[in-house]
Design a protein around this motif. Structure first.
Motif, PDB file in Angstrom:
ATOM      1  N   LEU A  24       0.626  -1.292  -0.242  1.00 59.14           N
ATOM      2  CA  LEU A  24       0.083  -0.411  -0.239  1.00 59.14           C
ATOM      3  C   LEU A  24       1.031   1.771   0.017  1.00 59.14           C
ATOM      4  O   LEU A  24       0.520   2.498  -0.395  1.00 59.14           O
ATOM      5  N   ALA A  25       2.574   1.395   0.950  1.00 58.02           N
ATOM      6  CA  ALA A  25       2.862   2.149   0.486  1.00 58.02           C
ATOM      7  C   ALA A  25       3.954   3.215   0.220  1.00 58.02           C
ATOM      8  O   ALA A  25       3.903   3.822  -1.055  1.00 58.02           O
ATOM      9  N   GLN A  26       3.465   1.415  -1.591  1.00 56.66           N
ATOM     10  CA  GLN A  26       4.459   2.113  -2.873  1.00 56.66           C
ATOM     11  C   GLN A  26       3.086   2.149  -3.762  1.00 56.66           C
ATOM     12  O   GLN A  26       3.387   2.544  -4.650  1.00 56.66           O
ATOM     13  N   MET A  27       1.644   2.039  -3.362  1.00 50.58           N
ATOM     14  CA  MET A  27       0.797   2.532  -4.534  1.00 50.58           C
ATOM     15  C   MET A  27       0.759   3.738  -5.388  1.00 50.58           C
ATOM     16  O   MET A  27       0.208   4.208  -6.052  1.00 50.58           O
ATOM     17  N   GLY A  28       1.406   5.047  -4.103  1.00 49.60           N
ATOM     18  CA  GLY A  28       1.834   6.137  -4.810  1.00 49.60           C
ATOM     19  C   GLY A  28       2.623   6.570  -5.686  1.00 49.60           C
ATOM     20  O   GLY A  28       2.732   6.935  -6.312  1.00 49.60           O
ATOM     21  N   GLU A  29       3.640   5.814  -5.611  1.00 48.05           N
ATOM     22  CA  GLU A  29       4.366   5.845  -6.037  1.00 48.05           C
ATOM     23  C   GLU A  29       4.156   5.384  -7.518  1.00 48.05           C
ATOM     24  O   GLU A  29       4.556   5.380  -8.557  1.00 48.05           O
ATOM     25  N   MET A  30       3.629   3.917  -6.944  1.00 49.38           N
ATOM     26  CA  MET A  30       3.159   3.571  -8.605  1.00 49.38           C
ATOM     27  C   MET A  30       2.023   4.030  -8.784  1.00 49.38           C
ATOM     28  O   MET A  30       2.502   3.999 -10.523  1.00 49.38           O
ATOM     29  N   ILE A  31       1.517   5.025  -8.693  1.00 50.06           N
ATOM     30  CA  ILE A  31       0.777   5.985  -9.624  1.00 50.06           C
ATOM     31  C   ILE A  31       1.360   7.245 -10.376  1.00 50.06           C
ATOM     32  O   ILE A  31       1.452   6.803 -11.903  1.00 50.06           O
ATOM     33  N   LEU A  39      16.658 -22.064 -15.064  1.00 50.23           N
ATOM     34  CA  LEU A  39      15.459 -21.411 -14.469  1.00 50.23           C
ATOM     35  C   LEU A  39      15.463 -22.031 -13.200  1.00 50.23           C
ATOM     36  O   LEU A  39      15.399 -22.584 -13.104  1.00 50.23           O
ATOM     37  N   LEU A  40      14.628 -20.809 -12.600  1.00 53.59           N
ATOM     38  CA  LEU A  40      14.012 -20.802 -11.480  1.00 53.59           C
ATOM     39  C   LEU A  40      12.209 -20.382 -10.810  1.00 53.59           C
ATOM     40  O   LEU A  40      11.293 -20.536 -12.106  1.00 53.59           O
ATOM     41  N   SER A  41      12.567 -21.120  -9.761  1.00 48.89           N
ATOM     42  CA  SER A  41      11.266 -21.842  -9.420  1.00 48.89           C
ATOM     43  C   SER A  41      10.580 -20.444  -8.252  1.00 48.89           C
ATOM     44  O   SER A  41      10.862 -20.983  -7.040  1.00 48.89           O
ATOM     45  N   LEU A  42       9.543 -19.709  -8.601  1.00 48.52           N
ATOM     46  CA  LEU A  42       9.332 -18.517  -7.357  1.00 48.52           C
ATOM     47  C   LEU A  42       7.610 -17.898  -8.033  1.00 48.52           C
ATOM     48  O   LEU A  42       7.635 -17.970  -8.597  1.00 48.52           O
ATOM     49  N   HIS A  43       8.194 -17.562  -6.280  1.00 48.44           N
ATOM     50  CA  HIS A  43       6.824 -16.563  -6.675  1.00 48.44           C
ATOM     51  C   HIS A  43       6.944 -14.852  -7.743  1.00 48.44           C
ATOM     52  O   HIS A  43       7.381 -13.699  -6.616  1.00 48.44           O
ATOM     53  N   THR A  44       6.510 -14.836  -8.677  1.00 44.55           N
ATOM     54  CA  THR A  44       7.302 -13.537  -9.396  1.00 44.55           C
ATOM     55  C   THR A  44       6.818 -12.595  -8.764  1.00 44.55           C
ATOM     56  O   THR A  44       7.174 -11.693  -8.855  1.00 44.55           O
ATOM     57  N   ASN A  45       5.614 -12.137  -8.655  1.00 47.86           N
ATOM     58  CA  ASN A  45       5.054 -11.223  -8.458  1.00 47.86           C
ATOM     59  C   ASN A  45       5.899 -10.337  -6.563  1.00 47.86           C
ATOM     60  O   ASN A  45       6.035  -9.574  -7.491  1.00 47.86           O
ATOM     61  N   GLU A  46       6.039 -12.157  -5.857  1.00 48.62           N
ATOM     62  CA  GLU A  46       6.447 -11.133  -5.048  1.00 48.62           C
ATOM     63  C   GLU A  46       8.537 -11.108  -4.896  1.00 48.62           C
ATOM     64  O   GLU A  46       8.850  -9.651  -5.145  1.00 48.62           O
ATOM     65  N   VAL A  47       8.748 -11.226  -5.982  1.00 42.99           N
ATOM     66  CA  VAL A  47      10.755 -10.887  -6.279  1.00 42.99           C
ATOM     67  C   VAL A  47      10.229 -10.161  -7.261  1.00 42.99           C
ATOM     68  O   VAL A  47      11.471  -9.279  -7.068  1.00 42.99           O
ATOM     69  N   MET A  48       9.453  -9.976  -7.838  1.00 45.30           N
ATOM     70  CA  MET A  48       9.130  -8.248  -8.981  1.00 45.30           C
ATOM     71  C   MET A  48       8.955  -6.975  -7.993  1.00 45.30           C
ATOM     72  O   MET A  48       9.681  -5.907  -8.103  1.00 45.30           O
ATOM     73  N   GLN A  49       8.414  -7.533  -6.720  1.00 50.66           N
ATOM     74  CA  GLN A  49       8.460  -6.485  -5.311  1.00 50.66           C
ATOM     75  C   GLN A  49       9.570  -5.979  -5.129  1.00 50.66           C
ATOM     76  O   GLN A  49       9.865  -4.870  -4.915  1.00 50.66           O
ATOM     77  N   VAL A  50      10.603  -6.896  -5.205  1.00 52.44           N
ATOM     78  CA  VAL A  50      12.069  -7.324  -4.302  1.00 52.44           C
ATOM     79  C   VAL A  50      12.522  -5.983  -5.280  1.00 52.44           C
ATOM     80  O   VAL A  50      13.388  -4.606  -4.705  1.00 52.44           O
ATOM     81  N   ILE A  51      12.930  -6.347  -6.194  1.00 50.89           N
ATOM     82  CA  ILE A  51      13.499  -5.867  -7.435  1.00 50.89           C
ATOM     83  C   ILE A  51      13.314  -4.143  -7.853  1.00 50.89           C
ATOM     84  O   ILE A  51      13.879  -4.037  -8.036  1.00 50.89           O
ATOM     85  N   LEU A  52      11.841  -4.655  -7.365  1.00 50.57           N
ATOM     86  CA  LEU A  52      10.721  -3.034  -7.712  1.00 50.57           C
ATOM     87  C   LEU A  52      11.567  -2.219  -7.037  1.00 50.57           C
ATOM     88  O   LEU A  52      12.103  -0.616  -6.945  1.00 50.57           O
ATOM     89  N   ASN A  53      11.693  -2.492  -5.405  1.00 45.66           N
ATOM     90  CA  ASN A  53      12.352  -2.041  -4.249  1.00 45.66           C
ATOM     91  C   ASN A  53      13.470  -1.184  -3.852  1.00 45.66           C
ATOM     92  O   ASN A  53      14.007  -0.311  -4.043  1.00 45.66           O
ATOM     93  N   PHE A 108      17.865  -3.397   6.785  1.00 47.75           N
ATOM     94  CA  PHE A 108      17.199  -4.305   7.394  1.00 47.75           C
ATOM     95  C   PHE A 108      15.520  -4.276   8.703  1.00 47.75           C
ATOM     96  O   PHE A 108      14.677  -5.548   8.449  1.00 47.75           O
ATOM     97  N   GLU A 109      15.921  -3.557   9.441  1.00 46.59           N
ATOM     98  CA  GLU A 109      14.802  -3.656  10.410  1.00 46.59           C
ATOM     99  C   GLU A 109      13.752  -3.115   9.978  1.00 46.59           C
ATOM    100  O   GLU A 109      13.690  -2.680   9.241  1.00 46.59           O
ATOM    101  N   PRO A 110      12.714  -3.794  10.675  1.00 50.19           N
ATOM    102  CA  PRO A 110      11.057  -3.155  10.079  1.00 50.19           C
ATOM    103  C   PRO A 110      10.783  -2.115  10.584  1.00 50.19           C
ATOM    104  O   PRO A 110      11.820  -1.514  11.963  1.00 50.19           O
ATOM    105  N   GLY A 149      10.095   2.767   6.191  1.00 48.18           N
ATOM    106  CA  GLY A 149      10.971   1.721   6.697  1.00 48.18           C
ATOM    107  C   GLY A 149      10.196   0.392   6.543  1.00 48.18           C
ATOM    108  O   GLY A 149      11.514  -0.630   7.076  1.00 48.18           O
ATOM    109  N   LEU A 150       9.634   0.023   5.194  1.00 45.17           N
ATOM    110  CA  LEU A 150       8.552  -1.356   5.408  1.00 45.17           C
ATOM    111  C   LEU A 150       9.293  -2.238   4.478  1.00 45.17           C
ATOM    112  O   LEU A 150       9.859  -4.190   4.467  1.00 45.17           O
ATOM    113  N   GLY A 151      10.194  -1.339   2.909  1.00 40.78           N
ATOM    114  CA  GLY A 151      10.628  -1.769   2.317  1.00 40.78           C
ATOM    115  C   GLY A 151      11.216  -2.749   2.006  1.00 40.78           C
ATOM    116  O   GLY A 151      11.305  -4.229   1.687  1.00 40.78           O
ATOM    117  N   LEU A 152      12.543  -2.409   2.794  1.00 36.03           N
ATOM    118  CA  LEU A 152      13.499  -3.720   2.488  1.00 36.03           C
ATOM    119  C   LEU A 152      13.479  -4.939   3.712  1.00 36.03           C
ATOM    120  O   LEU A 152      14.147  -5.358   3.427  1.00 36.03           O
TER     121      LEU A 152
END
Length: 406
Positions: free
Chosen positions: A167-174, A286-300, A350-352, A364-367
């Motif tokens: 949700l915190a990233q949604m503003g940036e996404m817009i 080839l990797l077996s991953l939760h693609t959307n979640e890993v994309m979120q990490v790369i994007l962050n 990396f701390e919350p 402070g949640l992204g990393l």
């Protein structure tokens, strides 16, 4: 009872106590051997709850158990007591009371009493060891349940924090959507304006076959351009929509595919902010991953690099993106030219809820969530180090053995 016989009885009783941590088994074995060697016609081990005594283990005639039961109100335990003509020995041991009934001569009873006194320390230690073991077993069972409950709570907490992070990233996404859409929307507007101008100026002579054919070709070409721009806009919306969907399963994918899909979201924003992207992709595994979640990490990570360079404004704004395979892992590196992270902060990033962007409403949640996703969901590692250029984040995906996929 002679001295040698007394020693033999004591030795056999000590062996009967043994090393068993099952209290009932240990006590039953001891009482059976002791009764056989000493002539006890009834014996038992009792524990009190403060008011009444509970018989834990017994040996001999059941009808006599009530006779040898200790009195809850009598705290001065004697080893040698006569009750109603019977000879009863009481021994306070292991947090409880042992009681025995005999029909023996006075001399033999004294010998038996001496044997019990010599066994007191051994029995006391054995009973307390069994009690501690039972307590530990119960504690472990309770602990396992507590751990299961806490793990469940932590998973729910991480899901909640992940949602907060998204949700915190949604503003940036817009803002990113605006960057992505500005060019195709402008192009659609340009094509529509061009069509209007040509029609208004009557650029095509509709009275001739060539003029009508030219107008048809022009309109088809213009409509084709608009269709391509609309497809691009639709694909962008699909990317963003899928990005925010929680992953339910793993997909077979490559780092190249994940990087390209992520750059489809943030690439225009990097370009608008004057950031040059250098890609060096050497991974094809080839990797077996939760693609959307890993994309979120790369994007962050890319967004953090963008923010760092916008804040520090280095002479050259560059992001290096590298992928490569090793014998036991696949690696993605994202390095920026923003000068790095202060040493006092690098251990905490990396701390919350820890953020270096508080003035800019950093959550402070992204990393924190990026590390959680990589370690818990992708079974990998997320590392950070300063380089000569700036900060370099490294994602290491360990190779999974067959059968590990969720």
């Amino acid at each position: 009872m002679q001295f040698n016989q007394q020693l033999l009885v004591t030795y056999e009783c000590i062996n009967a106590i043994g090393t068993s941590l099952d209290m009932e088994h240990m006590l039953r074995n001891f009482l059976r051997v002791f009764a056989r060697k000493s002539g006890a016609i009834a014996s038992g081990f009792w524990r009190t709850n403060g008011e009444n005594f509970e018989l834990i283990c017994s040996q001999g005639k059941r009808s006599l158990y009530s006779v040898i039961a200790p009195n809850a109100h009598n705290r001065s335990w004697d080893l040698h007591v006569k009750r109603n003509g019977e000879q009863v020995l009481y021994m306070y041991v292991g947090g409880g009371v042992m009681s025995f009934m005999f029909f023996l001569g006075e001399e033999e009873l004294v010998a038996v009493e001496a044997i019990l006194r010599s066994l007191h320390a051994k029995l006391d230690n054995a009973i307390r060891a069994c009690t501690n073991h039972e307590t530990l077993v119960k504690l472990n069972a309770t602990l396992e349940e507590k751990v299961r409950v806490e793990v469940g709570r932590n998973r729910e907490k991480d899901k909640h924090i992940l949602q907060q992070s998204r949700l915190a990233q949604m503003g940036e996404m817009i803002s990113m959507i605006a960057h992505q859409w500005r060019q195709p929307l402008g192009s659609i507007s340009t094509v529509a304006a061009s069509v209007k101008v040509k029609l208004a100026l009557k650029k095509f002579n509709l009275e001739t076959e060539d003029g009508r054919r030219g107008l048809e070709e022009y309109l088809l070409k213009s409509v084709g351009k608009i269709e391509n721009y609309v497809k691009f806009l639709t694909a962008t919306i699909d990317d963003f929509r899928n990005f925010f969907k929680p992953d339910k399963r793993r997909d077979q994918t490559t780092l190249h595919d994940l990087v390209e899909r992520t750059l489809g979201i943030i690439g225009k924003a990097l370009e608008v902010n004057g950031i040059t992207l250098h890609k060096e992709e050497r991974s094809s595994r080839l990797l077996s991953l939760h693609t959307n979640e890993v994309m979120q990490v790369i994007l962050n990570l890319l967004k953090n690099a963008e923010d760092a360079m916008k804040e520090r404004n280095p002479a050259q704004k560059i992001i290096w993106l590298r992928t490569y395979d090793t014998p036991d892992s696949t690696v993605l590196e994202i390095e920026d030219s923003a000068g790095g992270i202060e040493p006092v902060l690098i251990e905490k990033i990396f701390e919350p809820y820890f953020s270096t962007k508080e003035e800019k409403n950093g959550t402070g949640l992204g990393l924190y969530m990026s590390k959680t996703i990589i370690e818990d969901h992708a079974k990998g590692r997320l590392l950070v180090a300063n380089t000569a250029n700036g900060a370099c984040f490294t994602i290491v995906f360990a190779l999974q053995e067959e059968g590990e996929n969720e």
